[in-house]
Motif scaffolding. Structure first.
Motif, PDB file in Angstrom:
ATOM      1  N   ASN A 123      12.404  -1.613  -2.356  1.00 33.53           N
ATOM      2  CA  ASN A 123      11.023  -0.509  -2.516  1.00 33.53           C
ATOM      3  C   ASN A 123      10.313  -0.370  -3.859  1.00 33.53           C
ATOM      4  OD1 ASN A 123      10.474  -0.687   0.397  1.00 33.53           O
ATOM      5  ND2 ASN A 123      12.550   0.296   0.476  1.00 33.53           N
ATOM      6  N   PRO A 124       9.199   0.779  -4.010  1.00 29.58           N
ATOM      7  CA  PRO A 124       8.686   1.108  -4.979  1.00 29.58           C
ATOM      8  C   PRO A 124       9.250   2.078  -5.742  1.00 29.58           C
ATOM      9  CG  PRO A 124       6.176   0.832  -3.420  1.00 29.58           C
ATOM     10  CD  PRO A 124       8.535   0.584  -3.117  1.00 29.58           C
ATOM     11  N   ASN A 125       9.960   2.931  -5.126  1.00 32.66           N
ATOM     12  CA  ASN A 125      10.436   4.562  -5.593  1.00 32.66           C
ATOM     13  C   ASN A 125      11.740   5.099  -4.780  1.00 32.66           C
ATOM     14  OD1 ASN A 125       8.445   5.299  -7.882  1.00 32.66           O
ATOM     15  ND2 ASN A 125       7.364   5.250  -6.390  1.00 32.66           N
ATOM     16  N   TYR A 126      12.158   5.610  -5.175  1.00 29.57           N
ATOM     17  CA  TYR A 126      13.441   6.471  -4.235  1.00 29.57           C
ATOM     18  C   TYR A 126      12.890   6.417  -2.629  1.00 29.57           C
ATOM     19  CZ  TYR A 126      17.645   9.782  -3.203  1.00 29.57           C
ATOM     20  OH  TYR A 126      18.297   9.815  -2.354  1.00 29.57           O
ATOM     21  N   PHE A 127      12.178   7.059  -2.890  1.00 22.52           N
ATOM     22  CA  PHE A 127      11.267   7.701  -1.280  1.00 22.52           C
ATOM     23  C   PHE A 127      10.647   6.725  -0.762  1.00 22.52           C
ATOM     24  CE2 PHE A 127      12.631  12.260  -1.914  1.00 22.52           C
ATOM     25  CZ  PHE A 127      14.277  11.984  -0.571  1.00 22.52           C
ATOM     26  N   LEU A 128      10.110   6.146  -0.196  1.00 18.40           N
ATOM     27  CA  LEU A 128       8.469   5.605   0.812  1.00 18.40           C
ATOM     28  C   LEU A 128       7.658   6.230   0.118  1.00 18.40           C
ATOM     29  CD1 LEU A 128      10.575   4.327   3.960  1.00 18.40           C
ATOM     30  CD2 LEU A 128      10.685   3.744   1.564  1.00 18.40           C
ATOM     31  N   THR A 129       7.730   7.485   0.394  1.00 22.19           N
ATOM     32  CA  THR A 129       6.422   8.394   0.207  1.00 22.19           C
ATOM     33  C   THR A 129       6.988   9.280  -1.278  1.00 22.19           C
ATOM     34  OG1 THR A 129       6.526   9.788   2.374  1.00 22.19           O
ATOM     35  CG2 THR A 129       5.679   7.864   2.310  1.00 22.19           C
ATOM     36  N   TYR A 130       6.258  10.937  -0.392  1.00 20.18           N
ATOM     37  CA  TYR A 130       6.835  11.680  -1.898  1.00 20.18           C
ATOM     38  C   TYR A 130       7.795  12.473  -1.617  1.00 20.18           C
ATOM     39  CZ  TYR A 130       7.055  15.670   2.354  1.00 20.18           C
ATOM     40  OH  TYR A 130       7.552  16.230   2.884  1.00 20.18           O
TER      41      TYR A 130
ATOM     42  N   LYS B 158      -5.154  -5.111  -3.330  1.00 23.91           N
ATOM     43  CA  LYS B 158      -3.983  -4.088  -4.504  1.00 23.91           C
ATOM     44  C   LYS B 158      -5.299  -3.326  -4.952  1.00 23.91           C
ATOM     45  CE  LYS B 158      -0.371  -6.230  -4.332  1.00 23.91           C
ATOM     46  NZ  LYS B 158       1.407  -5.549  -4.141  1.00 23.91           N
ATOM     47  N   GLU B 159      -7.282  -3.964  -4.869  1.00 25.41           N
ATOM     48  CA  GLU B 159      -7.640  -2.348  -6.042  1.00 25.41           C
ATOM     49  C   GLU B 159      -7.829  -1.432  -5.085  1.00 25.41           C
ATOM     50  OE1 GLU B 159      -8.216  -3.022  -8.894  1.00 25.41           O
ATOM     51  OE2 GLU B 159      -6.507  -4.009  -9.629  1.00 25.41           O
ATOM     52  N   ASP B 160      -8.588  -2.025  -4.105  1.00 25.57           N
ATOM     53  CA  ASP B 160      -8.404  -1.158  -2.986  1.00 25.57           C
ATOM     54  C   ASP B 160      -8.585  -0.059  -2.373  1.00 25.57           C
ATOM     55  OD1 ASP B 160     -11.617  -0.722  -2.085  1.00 25.57           O
ATOM     56  OD2 ASP B 160     -10.991  -1.079   0.005  1.00 25.57           O
ATOM     57  N   VAL B 161      -6.635  -0.609  -2.387  1.00 22.43           N
ATOM     58  CA  VAL B 161      -6.169   0.111  -1.467  1.00 22.43           C
ATOM     59  C   VAL B 161      -5.540   1.406  -2.487  1.00 22.43           C
ATOM     60  CG1 VAL B 161      -4.692  -1.156  -0.346  1.00 22.43           C
ATOM     61  CG2 VAL B 161      -3.923  -1.388  -2.600  1.00 22.43           C
ATOM     62  N   LYS B 162      -6.300   1.121  -4.276  1.00 18.99           N
ATOM     63  CA  LYS B 162      -5.608   2.367  -4.599  1.00 18.99           C
ATOM     64  C   LYS B 162      -6.409   3.269  -4.511  1.00 18.99           C
ATOM     65  CE  LYS B 162      -3.125  -0.806  -8.851  1.00 18.99           C
ATOM     66  NZ  LYS B 162      -4.185  -1.203  -9.894  1.00 18.99           N
ATOM     67  N   ARG B 163      -7.539   3.307  -4.432  1.00 19.07           N
ATOM     68  CA  ARG B 163      -8.593   4.916  -4.276  1.00 19.07           C
ATOM     69  C   ARG B 163      -8.561   5.092  -2.755  1.00 19.07           C
ATOM     70  NH1 ARG B 163     -13.176   3.890  -1.069  1.00 19.07           N
ATOM     71  NH2 ARG B 163     -13.189   1.271   0.323  1.00 19.07           N
ATOM     72  N   CYS B 164      -7.623   4.466  -2.484  1.00 16.41           N
ATOM     73  CA  CYS B 164      -7.361   5.327  -0.696  1.00 16.41           C
ATOM     74  C   CYS B 164      -6.290   5.546  -0.678  1.00 16.41           C
ATOM     75  CB  CYS B 164      -7.505   4.051   0.567  1.00 16.41           C
ATOM     76  SG  CYS B 164      -9.138   3.002   0.635  1.00 16.41           S
ATOM     77  N   PHE B 165      -5.070   4.734  -1.419  1.00 13.13           N
ATOM     78  CA  PHE B 165      -3.391   6.228  -0.766  1.00 13.13           C
ATOM     79  C   PHE B 165      -3.177   6.176  -2.603  1.00 13.13           C
ATOM     80  CE2 PHE B 165      -4.445   3.069   2.540  1.00 13.13           C
ATOM     81  CZ  PHE B 165      -3.949   3.349   3.334  1.00 13.13           C
ATOM     82  N   MET B 166      -2.269   7.207  -2.453  1.00 14.07           N
ATOM     83  CA  MET B 166      -1.256   7.853  -3.736  1.00 14.07           C
ATOM     84  C   MET B 166      -0.516   6.921  -3.890  1.00 14.07           C
ATOM     85  SD  MET B 166      -2.455  12.366  -2.690  1.00 14.07           S
ATOM     86  CE  MET B 166      -4.088  13.005  -2.352  1.00 14.07           C
ATOM     87  N   LEU B 167      -0.091   6.890  -2.994  1.00 17.49           N
ATOM     88  CA  LEU B 167       1.818   6.247  -3.673  1.00 17.49           C
ATOM     89  C   LEU B 167       1.728   4.813  -3.358  1.00 17.49           C
ATOM     90  CD1 LEU B 167       4.361   9.302  -1.716  1.00 17.49           C
ATOM     91  CD2 LEU B 167       3.453   8.427  -4.042  1.00 17.49           C
ATOM     92  N   GLU B 168       2.699   4.267  -3.973  1.00 15.43           N
ATOM     93  CA  GLU B 168       2.696   2.606  -3.817  1.00 15.43           C
ATOM     94  C   GLU B 168       3.261   2.803  -2.591  1.00 15.43           C
ATOM     95  OE1 GLU B 168       4.146  -1.063  -6.543  1.00 15.43           O
ATOM     96  OE2 GLU B 168       4.253   0.711  -6.942  1.00 15.43           O
ATOM     97  N   PHE B 169       4.027   2.753  -1.755  1.00 16.89           N
ATOM     98  CA  PHE B 169       4.744   2.380  -0.251  1.00 16.89           C
ATOM     99  C   PHE B 169       3.499   2.691   0.840  1.00 16.89           C
ATOM    100  CE2 PHE B 169       6.425   2.079   3.578  1.00 16.89           C
ATOM    101  CZ  PHE B 169       7.292   0.924   3.513  1.00 16.89           C
ATOM    102  N   ASP B 170       2.423   3.507  -0.150  1.00 23.49           N
ATOM    103  CA  ASP B 170       1.719   3.381   1.432  1.00 23.49           C
ATOM    104  C   ASP B 170       0.779   2.522   1.274  1.00 23.49           C
ATOM    105  OD1 ASP B 170       2.843   5.728   2.810  1.00 23.49           O
ATOM    106  OD2 ASP B 170       1.755   7.178   1.348  1.00 23.49           O
ATOM    107  N   ARG B 171       0.172   1.645   0.180  1.00 22.21           N
ATOM    108  CA  ARG B 171      -0.313   0.732   0.100  1.00 22.21           C
ATOM    109  C   ARG B 171      -0.037  -0.667   0.733  1.00 22.21           C
ATOM    110  NH1 ARG B 171      -0.954   2.534  -6.599  1.00 22.21           N
ATOM    111  NH2 ARG B 171      -2.855   4.286  -6.482  1.00 22.21           N
ATOM    112  N   ASP B 172       1.433  -0.774  -0.224  1.00 21.95           N
ATOM    113  CA  ASP B 172       1.996  -1.767   0.332  1.00 21.95           C
ATOM    114  C   ASP B 172       2.294  -1.664   1.327  1.00 21.95           C
ATOM    115  OD1 ASP B 172       2.204  -2.883  -1.990  1.00 21.95           O
ATOM    116  OD2 ASP B 172       4.646  -2.089  -2.120  1.00 21.95           O
ATOM    117  N   ALA B 173       2.518  -0.863   2.507  1.00 21.52           N
ATOM    118  CA  ALA B 173       2.386  -1.356   3.939  1.00 21.52           C
ATOM    119  C   ALA B 173       1.245  -1.164   4.795  1.00 21.52           C
ATOM    120  CB  ALA B 173       3.030   0.557   4.375  1.00 21.52           C
ATOM    121  N   PHE B 174      -0.075  -0.367   4.160  1.00 22.86           N
ATOM    122  CA  PHE B 174      -1.639  -1.137   4.694  1.00 22.86           C
ATOM    123  C   PHE B 174      -1.382  -1.867   4.760  1.00 22.86           C
ATOM    124  CE2 PHE B 174      -5.830  -0.921   3.850  1.00 22.86           C
ATOM    125  CZ  PHE B 174      -6.635  -0.490   5.349  1.00 22.86           C
TER     126      PHE B 174
END
Length: 480
Positions: free
Chosen positions: A232-239, A301-317
């Motif tokens: 996954n992108p980071n140690y935690f899925l979210t914050y 990939k581009e549009d989700v950046k304006r909607c979600f702060m964290l990378e996992f949330d973007r991938d999940a969406f």
């Protein structure tokens, strides 16, 4: 109790009854102590659109461990008449629906007109939620002060405080031990590590959690980072930056949903060594689609950046918006569910994962004792009372003796007498009456603290190079 064994109902009841110490003090029909008689008074505020199946266990769990006041900002399902009636029937709970009047009031608020939050304005999805939470927190400070609270913390309804290390598992005991010159107490977050893809009740079915960086040694965290991240992108899925409680004092303001600030000083902050906030993130497979349904962004990939702060949330969406049911299920099992039992056992033994049973015990105990059903019944009574009141008011308007034009034609207008009679009738209908709410009292500082991940892989590479393996070529690890 073995690490791999799940907790049964019998175990839970045994845990609740095995001691005379009132660690989890709830009994059938028990009336909670009046808020005026507890100290310190702890207020939890949150924003939710969920249903009672999530809100009630969350709320009563925190009441059991010592929270006395709740300020809930509700919209969607949570703002429905049935849900609001149940919540309003619980002592110490204040329900604030998201109305046009509320939005207009918040648009005139102090933080709306300051720069530290402005970078999050006018952006969709998670950014919009972050701004709402901050504005709600600003109002909650006023309401908590009115209620006489000593501490305030913002939590979502998928987060539970875990006062580990405190006597009797008590929030009040934990805050009582905080030095008087401390302004803010940070609870590092632990993240749920679900072991199945069919969880329906996370608070009672999830017992395994990934510890925060702050509660691990550097050797454990960095040494096991690759295995703990599982691609996954980071140690935690979210914050990964925890949640803070603030001491109630003048000039307090939110600093995003995770921290607080003060207009006249830099708050003195401490971080708790044992206590944590348990974050049940993506604990249900349906969380994938429910998050998707709340956001109208394009799954690119581009549009989700304006909607979600964290990378996992973007991938999940993206997967929830483009994948089939089978593809979503496969992705969820690969990225969220901890199916490798050998790895789980290894990380449990190393202390990176941990088992926590207290929420399961408390929530199961509350459910078995009928607490949630009692709340539903009380909410029904509140709705019935409102129905009777509304029917009475409608009947009053239809009575000729209460019609001013009819009385004027007879020369018998006496508004004072009429109003007194009406007030008395209303008191008879309402019982104890109602409590009026006071309206909200209404620089240049650093930007708001947003949800943030744990230390990033660059830190891992540097650490490996300088401490663990001086001979390792860090650039060979760039594919991690």
């Amino acid at each position: 109790m073995g690490v791999g064994r799940s907790l049964t109902d019998t175990d839970c009841m045994h845990q609740i009854h095995r001691s005379n110490t009132p660690s989890f003090p709830h009994h059938p029909g028990w009336q909670y102590a009046a808020a005026d008689h507890v100290s310190p008074k702890i207020c939890i505020t949150g924003s939710t659109s969920g249903g009672l199946e999530q809100i009630l266990p969350w709320l009563y769990y925190h009441r059991v461990i010592g929270a006395s006041h709740f300020v809930l900002f509700v919209e969607g399902k949570a703002a429905s008449a049935n849900v609001s009636a149940v919540l309003e029937s619980i002592p110490g709970v204040r329900v604030v629906p998201r109305t046009k009047e509320l939005e207009e009031k918040q648009a005139r608020s102090r933080i709306w007109n300051e720069t530290w939050l402005s970078s999050f304005f006018f952006r969709p999805c998670n950014y919009e939620l972050f701004v709402k939470q901050s504005l709600n927190m600003e109002m909650a400070i006023v309401m908590a002060r009115e209620a006489g609270a000593d501490w305030i913390i913002h939590l979502d309804t998928d987060e539970l405080l875990h006062p580990a290390g405190a006597p009797e598992y008590s929030l009040r005991r934990l805050f009582s031990d905080v030095a008087s010159d401390v302004d803010m107490v940070v609870f590092p977050n632990y993240e749920s590590s679900v072991e199945r893809d069919d969880i329906t009740d996370p608070f009672t079915e999830v017992t395994m959690f990934k510890k925060n960086y702050d509660h691990l040694t550097k050797e454990t965290y960095f040494g096991l980072y690759r295995e703990a991240t599982r691609g996954n992108p980071n140690y935690f899925l979210t914050y990964g930056n925890g949640k803070a409680a603030a001491r109630m004092q003048d000039h307090l303001r939110p600093n995003g949903a995770h921290r607080w600030h003060n207009y006249v000083k830099f708050p003195r902050e401490i971080k708790l060594d044992e206590a944590a906030v348990l974050h049940y993130t993506y604990a249900k497979f349906s969380d994938l689609t429910s998050r998707r349904d709340r956001c109208g962004c394009n799954p690119t990939k581009e549009d989700v950046k304006r909607c979600f702060m964290l990378e996992f949330d973007r991938d999940a969406f993206i997967i929830a918006s483009t994948g089939s049911e089978e593809e979503m299920r496969r992705w969820y099992r690969e990225h969220v569910v901890w199916t490798d039992k050998e790895l789980n056992l290894k990380l449990l033994r190393k202390g990176l994962l941990t088992r926590i049973y207290a929420p399961q015990i408390i929530v199961q105990g509350l459910r078995q004792r009928g607490t949630f059903n009692d709340s539903l019944a009380a909410g029904h009574d509140v709705l019935e009372q409102k129905r009777v009141k509304e029917a009475f008011l409608l009947s009053v308007k239809r009575l000729p003796e209460y019609n001013s034009s009819f009385l004027a034609s007879k020369g018998k207008v006496n508004h004072g007498i009429k109003e007194e009679k009406l007030k008395q009738k209303l008191l008879d209908v309402e019982g104890a009456g109602s409590t009026a709410r006071r309206p909200l009292s209404v620089s240049n500082t650093p930007s708001a603290i947003s949800p943030a991940s744990s230390p990033i892989p660059n830190s891992l590479l540097n650490y490996l190079h300088s401490v663990l393996r001086p001979d390792i070529d860090v650039f060979s690890l760039s594919e991690w």
